[in-house]
Motif scaffolding. Structure first.
Motif, PDB file in Angstrom:
ATOM      1  N   MET A   1       0.837  -1.195   0.000  1.00 50.69           N
ATOM      2  CA  MET A   1       0.000   0.000   0.000  1.00 50.69           C
ATOM      3  C   MET A   1       0.875   1.249   0.000  1.00 50.69           C
ATOM      4  O   MET A   1       2.008   1.236   0.480  1.00 50.69           O
ATOM      5  N   ARG A   2       0.319   2.311  -0.519  1.00 52.97           N
ATOM      6  CA  ARG A   2       1.039   3.582  -0.629  1.00 52.97           C
ATOM      7  C   ARG A   2       0.328   4.617   0.246  1.00 52.97           C
ATOM      8  O   ARG A   2      -0.785   5.038  -0.046  1.00 52.97           O
ATOM      9  N   PHE A   3       0.978   5.027   1.326  1.00 53.04           N
ATOM     10  CA  PHE A   3       0.384   5.935   2.301  1.00 53.04           C
ATOM     11  C   PHE A   3       0.974   7.332   2.159  1.00 53.04           C
ATOM     12  O   PHE A   3       2.186   7.498   1.979  1.00 53.04           O
ATOM     13  N   VAL A   4       0.113   8.335   2.286  1.00 54.12           N
ATOM     14  CA  VAL A   4       0.538   9.727   2.427  1.00 54.12           C
ATOM     15  C   VAL A   4      -0.003  10.212   3.766  1.00 54.12           C
ATOM     16  O   VAL A   4      -1.221  10.347   3.944  1.00 54.12           O
ATOM     17  N   LEU A   5       0.886  10.432   4.713  1.00 54.05           N
ATOM     18  CA  LEU A   5       0.533  10.788   6.082  1.00 54.05           C
ATOM     19  C   LEU A   5       0.597  12.306   6.219  1.00 54.05           C
ATOM     20  O   LEU A   5       1.670  12.909   6.084  1.00 54.05           O
TER      21      LEU A   5
ATOM     22  N   LEU B   1      -7.140  -0.473   9.133  1.00 54.29           N
ATOM     23  CA  LEU B   1      -8.234   0.307   8.551  1.00 54.29           C
ATOM     24  C   LEU B   1      -8.060   0.454   7.045  1.00 54.29           C
ATOM     25  O   LEU B   1      -9.044   0.430   6.295  1.00 54.29           O
ATOM     26  N   ALA B   2      -6.818   0.600   6.590  1.00 51.91           N
ATOM     27  CA  ALA B   2      -6.566   0.687   5.149  1.00 51.91           C
ATOM     28  C   ALA B   2      -7.040  -0.584   4.444  1.00 51.91           C
ATOM     29  O   ALA B   2      -7.649  -0.521   3.367  1.00 51.91           O
ATOM     30  N   ARG B   3      -6.778  -1.732   5.042  1.00 53.91           N
ATOM     31  CA  ARG B   3      -7.230  -2.985   4.443  1.00 53.91           C
ATOM     32  C   ARG B   3      -8.756  -3.046   4.398  1.00 53.91           C
ATOM     33  O   ARG B   3      -9.334  -3.508   3.406  1.00 53.91           O
ATOM     34  N   GLU B   4      -9.399  -2.577   5.460  1.00 54.12           N
ATOM     35  CA  GLU B   4     -10.879  -2.544   5.461  1.00 54.12           C
ATOM     36  C   GLU B   4     -11.413  -1.670   4.354  1.00 54.12           C
ATOM     37  O   GLU B   4     -12.388  -2.032   3.667  1.00 54.12           O
ATOM     38  N   VAL B   5     -10.803  -0.489   4.189  1.00 58.99           N
ATOM     39  CA  VAL B   5     -11.265   0.426   3.147  1.00 58.99           C
ATOM     40  C   VAL B   5     -11.085  -0.182   1.765  1.00 58.99           C
ATOM     41  O   VAL B   5     -11.994  -0.163   0.929  1.00 58.99           O
ATOM     42  N   LEU B   6      -9.923  -0.768   1.515  1.00 57.93           N
ATOM     43  CA  LEU B   6      -9.659  -1.354   0.201  1.00 57.93           C
ATOM     44  C   LEU B   6     -10.545  -2.550  -0.066  1.00 57.93           C
ATOM     45  O   LEU B   6     -11.023  -2.753  -1.194  1.00 57.93           O
ATOM     46  N   GLU B   7     -10.786  -3.364   0.954  1.00 60.41           N
ATOM     47  CA  GLU B   7     -11.683  -4.510   0.782  1.00 60.41           C
ATOM     48  C   GLU B   7     -13.116  -4.072   0.493  1.00 60.41           C
ATOM     49  O   GLU B   7     -13.824  -4.708  -0.296  1.00 60.41           O
TER      50      GLU B   7
END
Length: 231
Positions: free
Chosen positions: A1-5, A221-227
């Motif tokens: 995944m590619r995150f921008v914090l 949470l990122a995995r939940e959003v992508l799923e």
């Protein structure tokens, strides 16, 4: 995944750097760019902030925006400005977007009064001066870390807090990570939107002081959003 914090524009990028390192160690691409300096601006804050940060991110694969605190209000402007597609937005103890309203319109009346009372030459004191004595010492007990955090702070233009946010909402799906009781109402609103919401019993500055715990939850949470998008 590619995150921008993305840190609060009232703070500096240090607040996300340890989480960035934790996510990178877990195999992700993660960046913690700095917003352009508010003190160098006089108007068009949302557009100029979003344009400045989007230049640092550039074009590429889809990104997951992770926004902390006051950066939540900037999420729609940043999403619109980015050349990279936004796969999702994770709000971390952050205010939700308030299209058409100024930051001060959403603040409690007592805080509004305190801030106006502290204005000098159109500038508010830096964010660390907003807290009662000893409060930041409790949130960031390590004196060296606290000193590094406050070294990034500077007086803030009142005009930023008076500018109405653009009349645009998010297109990407959202999620919410609550760290402190002060953001209970924002977490409830996120839940009402049908977003995934999780809670860590930490404090507002935990991206700085508890980066491993925050990184693990951001990743989940990122995995939940992508799923949810794939499903």
């Amino acid at each position: 995944m590619r995150f921008v914090l993305t840190h609060s524009p009232l703070l500096g990028p240090l607040s996300w750097q340890a989480v960035r390192d934790q996510l990178a160690a877990r195999g992700h691409e993660a960046r913690a760019p700095a917003w352009p300096r508010l003190a160098a601006m006089e108007s068009d804050f949302y557009a100029r902030l979003a344009a400045g940060l989007s230049e640092q991110v550039g074009a590429g694969p889809p990104v997951l925006l992770v926004v902390h605190s006051g950066a939540g209000a900037l999420a729609p402007a940043l999403e619109a400005a980015l050349a990279s597609p936004v796969a999702g937005v994770i709000f971390v103890d952050a205010i939700l977007p308030h299209p058409g309203l100024a930051w001060l319109d959403t603040a409690p009346p007592a805080l509004r009064a305190d801030l106006h009372a502290g204005v000098q030459d159109g500038l508010l004191p830096s964010w660390d001066d907003w807290w009662p004595p000893g409060a930041l010492d409790r949130l960031v007990p390590d004196p060296q870390l606290r000193s590094a955090m406050t070294a990034e702070l500077e007086p803030l233009p009142l005009a930023y807090f008076e500018e109405a946010a653009p009349e645009v909402g998010l297109s990407a799906p959202g999620a919410y990570l609550q760290l402190s009781g002060a953001y209970e109402d924002q977490a409830q609103m996120a839940r009402a939107r049908g977003w995934p919401v999780r809670r860590l019993q930490l404090n507002h500055l935990s991206p700085l002081t508890a980066p491993r715990e925050v990184a693990v939850m951001v990743e989940a949470l990122a995995r939940e959003v992508l799923e949810s998008v794939d499903g």
